[in-house]
Design a protein around this motif. Structure first.
Motif, mmCIF file in Angstrom:
data_model
loop_
_atom_site.group_PDB
_atom_site.id
_atom_site.type_symbol
_atom_site.label_atom_id
_atom_site.label_comp_id
_atom_site.label_asym_id
_atom_site.label_seq_id
_atom_site.Cartn_x
_atom_site.Cartn_y
_atom_site.Cartn_z
ATOM 1 N N GLU A 2 26.400 75.257 31.785
ATOM 2 C CA GLU A 2 27.447 76.076 31.170
ATOM 3 C C GLU A 2 27.090 77.567 31.255
ATOM 4 O OE1 GLU A 2 30.081 74.329 29.920
ATOM 5 O OE2 GLU A 2 31.114 76.237 29.566
ATOM 6 N N GLU A 3 28.034 78.370 31.633
ATOM 7 C CA GLU A 3 27.867 79.834 31.762
ATOM 8 C C GLU A 3 26.803 80.232 32.782
ATOM 9 O OE1 GLU A 3 27.524 81.883 28.002
ATOM 10 O OE2 GLU A 3 29.347 80.960 27.241
ATOM 11 N N LEU A 4 26.445 79.297 33.659
ATOM 12 C CA LEU A 4 25.487 79.635 34.722
ATOM 13 C C LEU A 4 26.236 79.585 36.040
ATOM 14 C CD1 LEU A 4 22.452 80.119 35.374
ATOM 15 C CD2 LEU A 4 22.280 77.684 35.821
ATOM 16 N N ASN A 5 26.017 80.602 36.839
ATOM 17 C CA ASN A 5 26.745 80.692 38.092
ATOM 18 C C ASN A 5 25.990 79.928 39.177
ATOM 19 O OD1 ASN A 5 28.680 81.466 39.807
ATOM 20 N ND2 ASN A 5 28.160 83.660 39.822
ATOM 21 N N ILE A 6 26.167 78.606 39.183
ATOM 22 C CA ILE A 6 25.452 77.815 40.186
ATOM 23 C C ILE A 6 26.415 76.775 40.756
ATOM 24 C CG2 ILE A 6 24.515 76.076 38.591
ATOM 25 C CD1 ILE A 6 21.866 76.279 40.180
ATOM 26 N N THR A 7 26.406 76.621 42.070
ATOM 27 C CA THR A 7 27.357 75.687 42.683
ATOM 28 C C THR A 7 26.770 74.279 42.684
ATOM 29 O OG1 THR A 7 26.410 75.988 44.873
ATOM 30 C CG2 THR A 7 28.202 77.487 44.252
ATOM 31 N N PRO A 8 27.645 73.265 42.746
ATOM 32 C CA PRO A 8 27.149 71.889 42.850
ATOM 33 C C PRO A 8 26.272 71.710 44.093
ATOM 34 C CG PRO A 8 29.502 71.903 42.373
ATOM 35 C CD PRO A 8 29.119 73.326 42.629
ATOM 36 N N GLU A 9 26.574 72.449 45.175
ATOM 37 C CA GLU A 9 25.768 72.319 46.402
ATOM 38 C C GLU A 9 24.336 72.813 46.154
ATOM 39 O OE1 GLU A 9 28.925 74.202 46.714
ATOM 40 O OE2 GLU A 9 29.689 72.145 46.835
ATOM 41 N N THR A 10 24.230 73.930 45.432
ATOM 42 C CA THR A 10 22.894 74.461 45.140
ATOM 43 C C THR A 10 22.115 73.469 44.274
ATOM 44 O OG1 THR A 10 23.755 76.698 45.250
ATOM 45 C CG2 THR A 10 21.645 76.426 44.151
ATOM 46 N N LEU A 11 22.771 72.909 43.287
ATOM 47 C CA LEU A 11 22.098 71.937 42.422
ATOM 48 C C LEU A 11 21.647 70.729 43.243
ATOM 49 C CD1 LEU A 11 21.372 72.063 39.500
ATOM 50 C CD2 LEU A 11 23.479 70.871 38.926
ATOM 51 N N GLU A 12 22.493 70.331 44.167
ATOM 52 C CA GLU A 12 22.141 69.199 45.039
ATOM 53 C C GLU A 12 20.909 69.543 45.867
ATOM 54 O OE1 GLU A 12 21.756 66.714 48.385
ATOM 55 O OE2 GLU A 12 22.574 68.756 48.669
ATOM 56 N N LYS A 13 20.864 70.776 46.412
ATOM 57 C CA LYS A 13 19.700 71.212 47.202
ATOM 58 C C LYS A 13 18.432 71.236 46.352
ATOM 59 C CE LYS A 13 21.808 74.379 50.527
ATOM 60 N NZ LYS A 13 22.064 75.812 50.751
ATOM 61 N N LEU A 14 18.605 71.654 45.102
ATOM 62 C CA LEU A 14 17.447 71.746 44.212
ATOM 63 C C LEU A 14 16.842 70.376 43.902
ATOM 64 C CD1 LEU A 14 18.752 74.472 41.778
ATOM 65 C CD2 LEU A 14 16.456 74.485 42.788
ATOM 66 N N LEU A 15 17.710 69.367 43.914
ATOM 67 C CA LEU A 15 17.242 68.034 43.501
ATOM 68 C C LEU A 15 16.930 67.120 44.686
ATOM 69 C CD1 LEU A 15 19.712 67.525 40.512
ATOM 70 C CD2 LEU A 15 17.244 67.848 40.360
ATOM 71 N N ARG A 16 17.231 67.591 45.891
ATOM 72 C CA ARG A 16 17.101 66.729 47.078
ATOM 73 C C ARG A 16 15.645 66.314 47.331
ATOM 74 N NH1 ARG A 16 19.420 69.542 52.177
ATOM 75 N NH2 ARG A 16 21.343 69.361 50.988
ATOM 76 N N VAL A 17 15.464 65.035 47.690
ATOM 77 C CA VAL A 17 14.152 64.556 48.134
ATOM 78 C C VAL A 17 14.206 64.467 49.655
ATOM 79 C CG1 VAL A 17 12.442 62.703 47.989
ATOM 80 C CG2 VAL A 17 13.881 63.215 46.011
ATOM 81 N N ASP A 18 13.474 65.362 50.307
ATOM 82 C CA ASP A 18 13.534 65.499 51.756
ATOM 83 C C ASP A 18 12.499 64.567 52.398
ATOM 84 O OD1 ASP A 18 12.991 66.389 54.353
ATOM 85 O OD2 ASP A 18 13.550 68.463 53.870
ATOM 86 N N LYS A 19 12.999 63.577 53.159
ATOM 87 C CA LYS A 19 12.106 62.538 53.685
ATOM 88 C C LYS A 19 10.986 63.112 54.560
ATOM 89 C CE LYS A 19 11.986 58.167 56.124
ATOM 90 N NZ LYS A 19 12.707 56.977 56.551
ATOM 91 N N ASP A 20 11.334 63.970 55.508
ATOM 92 C CA ASP A 20 10.298 64.510 56.411
ATOM 93 C C ASP A 20 9.266 65.333 55.661
ATOM 94 O OD1 ASP A 20 11.358 63.299 58.588
ATOM 95 O OD2 ASP A 20 12.593 65.027 59.182
ATOM 96 N N ALA A 21 9.778 66.184 54.757
ATOM 97 C CA ALA A 21 8.854 67.016 53.980
ATOM 98 C C ALA A 21 7.896 66.131 53.182
ATOM 99 C CB ALA A 21 9.630 67.938 53.048
ATOM 100 N N TRP A 22 8.415 65.034 52.632
ATOM 101 C CA TRP A 22 7.558 64.172 51.817
ATOM 102 C C TRP A 22 6.586 63.344 52.635
ATOM 103 C CZ3 TRP A 22 5.719 64.208 47.106
ATOM 104 C CH2 TRP A 22 6.273 65.155 46.251
ATOM 105 N N LYS A 23 6.952 63.070 53.898
ATOM 106 C CA LYS A 23 5.959 62.409 54.771
ATOM 107 C C LYS A 23 4.745 63.317 54.928
ATOM 108 C CE LYS A 23 7.993 58.852 57.298
ATOM 109 N NZ LYS A 23 8.391 58.237 58.553
ATOM 110 N N HIS A 24 4.999 64.628 55.102
ATOM 111 C CA HIS A 24 3.891 65.579 55.184
ATOM 112 C C HIS A 24 3.122 65.668 53.868
ATOM 113 C CE1 HIS A 24 5.797 67.431 58.854
ATOM 114 N NE2 HIS A 24 4.534 67.256 59.200
#
Ligand code: GTP
Ligand code: SPV
Ligand code: MN
Length: 587
Positions: free
Chosen positions: A532-554
C-alpha cells in the motif's frame, strides 16, 4: 580501588612488559573523562567539533592504512589448530605470545597506560560479562566509555571476585607489518597491537562480545551473534522482537532504527531499537530464545546515513559522538560524508586531512568505512528493554546478505535445522568494513565468518543443538534488500519499506498468512506483502521473488565448495543441501 589480587597481578605483569610512565584506572566519571579528553585535544590526537551544533563531539582520524578491520592480521590462538577451524587464521598460543611479547616490550614507554574496567551487558545481569582493557590510546578510552558500561560499578564486581576477559592494546607505532589482533580463548585473553581502528582496538566489541563470546557461548550453552535486535509494536499494541544477522555494512544499523512508512505509522505501528550489531542469546525457562544487546553505543557506518535513509541514526550522532575518518567542513567545524545531504562543504578537509572542495572534487570526502561512535541513549527509538538488560523473546531470526542476483527478497526456512542450513550457506558481497577487495561475493555463514572464535563446523553443530533445546524456537527467514535489475538498479526500495517484509514474517509466526513452497523455502504470495502506498509494479515484485534455476545451480556449487573446507559437517546441513539440489533440478 581494585582489591582483586588476580586483577592487580595481571595489570602489574602487563605494565612490566609495556613499561608505561604511569597507570590510570578509569572510574567512568564525567570529570575524569573530560580531563583525559583535554589531553587528547592538547596533543592533537583528537579535535573538538563545533560545540554549539555538535556538543561533546570529537573528530578522530586513523592512519590511512588502518581504516577497517584487518582479517588477515586477526588470529585465533588455540592449543590445537583444529579448534580454530578452517575459516580462522591460527597460530599456537606459545608462538603468538612470544612474538607479541617482543612487540609489546616497552610499547607504552613515555605514555600512560589506561586501565578500563568494562561490562558487556547491564552490570550484574544474567547476561553480562566483564573485561578490563589496558590501552595507551585515549581514543580507545573515550570510545569504550561510549560503547560499553565503564567504571566503578564494574570495579565492585571485580572486587567481589568476578571473572574477566584480559584485554591488552597498544597503538605502538601503528606499523601495519606488525599489526595483530590475537585471541586466546583458552586464557580468556585478547592482545591487539599496531592498530587504532575501532573493530581492531575496542576490544569489548568484536573481540570479546563475538570471538571470545562465541567460544564461551559454545561451552556455557548460549550464543553470541552478529545481529541487530528490533522491537515491532502493532496497531493493537502487541510487541514482537526479531534478530537479524547481516554481514558488515549490509544494513543492521539501518534495520534496527527503521522509520515505518507513513501508511504504517498512521495505522499505529511503532519500531524501537534494542541493538544494532551484537546479540547475546539464551534459552529462557519457557523454551523460547531471549536476546540482549551487550553494547552501550553504536559504532555505525557514516556514509549513506541521512535524514531520509536513517533519521534516527543521524539524530543519535548530534551529541557526545566521536566521528572517525569523515570529512570536515572548515567553515563551521562540523562533519560531512557522502550522501549526508546535497550540500558538501566547499571549504572542507577530506578524511586524509587534505583541503577538499566537495562541490568540485571527484574524490570522496569521507572514507567509505568512516564511522560514528554514539551513545545508545541518544537514539530517539531506543527501546526501554535496552536499559534493563533482560532478554527480549525472539519471534524470528533473519539472515541476509548483499546480493545483486540469485537471492530473492524473502523466504522462510521449513524448520529450525533448515534455517541453520540457510544461515550456514549465506553469501554476501564484501564491503569496506574490512581491508581487501569490495564487492566480491563470499560465504559468510550467519554473518559470523570474521567473528566466530572457534571451528565453524562446531559452531553449526551448536546452532543445531540449541534448536533441540528450545520448545518454541524462533522462525528463521532469509532476506535480500539488494537485488538489482538489468540496469544495476535496486529492485526493492529498502530502508523503512523493509518493514513490509518484516510484517509478512510476523504474520507467518502467528500463522495468519499462507505461503508458496519453493526449493529455497516458503516465499510470500505476492499479494501478502503489503505494498500500500508503495510505487512498485507486480512485475518488479515477481522479479524480486523469482528463484532463478541457473543462478541457483551456481549457488549450489559454491555452497559445495565452501562446505568442502570442513572435515565434518552436521548431517542436517548436508541433507538440506541435497534436498535443495533436488528441488532446483526439478524446476
Ligand atoms: P556494521 O556496522 O559494519 O556491522 O554494518 P551494518 O550491518 O550495521 O550496516 P549499515 O546499516 O550501517 O548499512 C551499511 C550500508 O548499507 C549503508 O551505506 C546503508 O545506507 C546501506 N543500506 C542499509 N539498508 C539498506 C537497504 O535496505 N537498502 C539499500 N539499498 N541499502 C541499504
Ligand atoms: C563490522 O565490521 O561488522 C562493524 C564495525 O560492526 S567493527 O566494530 O569495526 O567490526
Ligand atoms: Mn558489525
Amino acid at each position: 580501588m581494585v582489591t582483586n589480587q588476580s586483577v592487580n597481578d595481571w595489570v602489574k605483569e602487563m605494565a612490566e612488559m609495556t613499561n608505561p610512565d604511569e597507570i590510570v584506572w578509569i572510574d567512568g566519571s564525567e570529570k575524569q573523562l573530560d580531563l583525559i579528553k583535554q589531553i587528547a585535544l592538547e596533543t592533537g590526537e583528537m579535535l573538538e567539533l563545533n560545540q554549539e551544533k555538535l556538543p561533546g563531539c570529537l573528530y578522530y582520524r586513523t592512519n590511512p592504512k588502518d581504516v577497517a578491520r584487518d582479517e588477515k592480521r586477526t588470529v585465533i590462538c588455540t592449543s590445537r589448530r583444529e579448534d580454530a577451524g578452517p575459516t580462522n587464521n591460527w597460530v599456537s598460543p606459545d608462538e603468538m605470545y612470544a612474538k607479541m611479547r617482543k612487540l609489546f616490550k616497552d610499547s607504552m614507554k613515555g605514555r600512560t597506560m589506561y586501565a578500563i574496567p568494562f561490562s558487556m551487558g547491564v552490570v550484574g545481569t544474567e547476561f553480562a560479562k566483564i573485561g578490563i582493557e589496558l590501552t595507551d590510546s585515549i581514543y580507545v578510552v573515550l570510545s569504550m566509555a561510549i560503547m560499553t558500561r565503564v567504571g566503578q560499578e564494574v570495579i565492585e564486581q571485580l572486587n567481589h571476585g568476578a571473572d574477566f576477559t584480559k584485554c591488552l592494546h597498544s597503538k605502538a607505532q601503528i606499523n601495519e607489518q606488525e599489526k595483530y589482533i590475537a585471541h586466546f580463548p583458552e586464557d580468556n585473553t585478547i592482545w591487539s597491537i599496531n592498530s587504532a581502528y575501532g573493530g581492531n582496538v575496542l576490544l569489548g566489541k568484536k573481540c570479546l562480545a563475538l570471538r571470545i563470546g562465541s567460544y564461551l557461548g559454545k561451552q556455557e550453552g548460549w550464543m553470541a551473534e552478529h545481529m541487530l535486535i528490533l522491537k515491532i509494536e502493532n496497531e493493537a499494541g502487541e510487541s514482537k522482537y526479531v534478530c537479524g544477522a547481516f554481514p558488515s555494512a549490509c544494513g543492521k544499523t539501518n534495520l534496527a532504527m527503521l522509520t515505518p512508512p507513513d501508511y504504517f505509522k498512521k495505522k499505529g505501528y511503532k519500531i524501537s531499537t534494542v541493538g544494532d550489531d551484537i546479540a547475546w542469546l539464551r534459552i529462557g525457562k519457557d523454551g523460547r530464545l531471549y536476546a540482549v544487546n551487550p553494547e552501550n553505543g553504536f559504532f555505525g557506518v557514516a556514509p549513506g546515513t541521512n535524514q531520509k535513509s536513517n533519521p534516527n541514526a543521524l539524530q543519535t550522532t548530534k551529541k557526545g559522538t566521536i566521528f572517525t575518518n569523515v570529512a570536515r567542513n572548515l567553515d563551521d567545524n562540523t562533519v560531512w560524508w557522502e550522501k549526508l545531504d546535497k550540500n558538501p562543504p566547499e571549504n572542507g578537509e577530506d578524511w586524509l586531512g587534505n583541503p577538499w572542495n566537495g562541490k568540485t572534487s571527484s574524490e570522496k570526502g569521507a572514507h567509505p568505512n568512516s564511522r560514528f561512535t554514539a551513545p545508545a541513549e541518544n537514539c530517539p527509538t531506543i527501546a526501554d528493554e535496552f536499559f534493563t538488560g533482560e532478554g527480549v523473546p525472539i519471534s524470528a531470526i533473519i539472515f541476509g546478505g548483499r546480493r545483486a542476483k540469485a537471492e530473492p527478497l524473502v523466504y522462510e526456512a521449513k524448520d529450525w535445522n533448515h534455517g541453520v542450513f540457510i544461515g550456514s550457506a549465506m553469501a554476501s558481497e564484501t564491503t569496506a568494513a574490512a581491508n581487501g577487495q569490495v564487492g566480491v561475493v563470499r560465504h559468510d555463514p550467519m554473518a559470523m565468518l570474521p567473528f566466530c572464535g572457534y571451528n565453524m563446523a562446531e559452531y553449526f553443530q551448536h546452532w543445531i543443538d540449541m534448536g533441540k533445546k528450545m520448545t518454541n524456537p524462533p522462525r528463521i527467514f532469509h532476506v535480500n534488500w539488494f537485488r538489482t535489475d538489468e540496469n544495476d538498479e535496486f529492485l526493492w526500495p529498502g530502508f523503512g519499506d523493509n518493514l513490509r517484509v518484516i510484517l509478512w514474517m510476523l504474520h507467518r509466526c502467528k500463522g495468519t498468512v499462507g505461503a508458496v513452497e519453493t526449493p529455497l523455502g516458503y516465499e510470500p504470495k505476492p499479494e501478502d506483502i503489503d505494498v500500500e502506498e508503495l510505487n512498485i509494479t507486480p512485475e518488479t515484485l515477481e522479479k524480486l521473488l523469482r528463484v532463478d534455476k541457473d543462478a541457483w545451480k551456481h549457488e549450489i556449487q559454491d555452497i559445495e565448495n565452501f562446505y568442502s573446507k570442513f572435515e565434518q559437517l552436521p548431517k542436517e546441513l548436508t541433507d538440506s543441501l541435497e534436498e535443495l539440489k533436488q528441488g532446483i533440478d526439478k524446476l
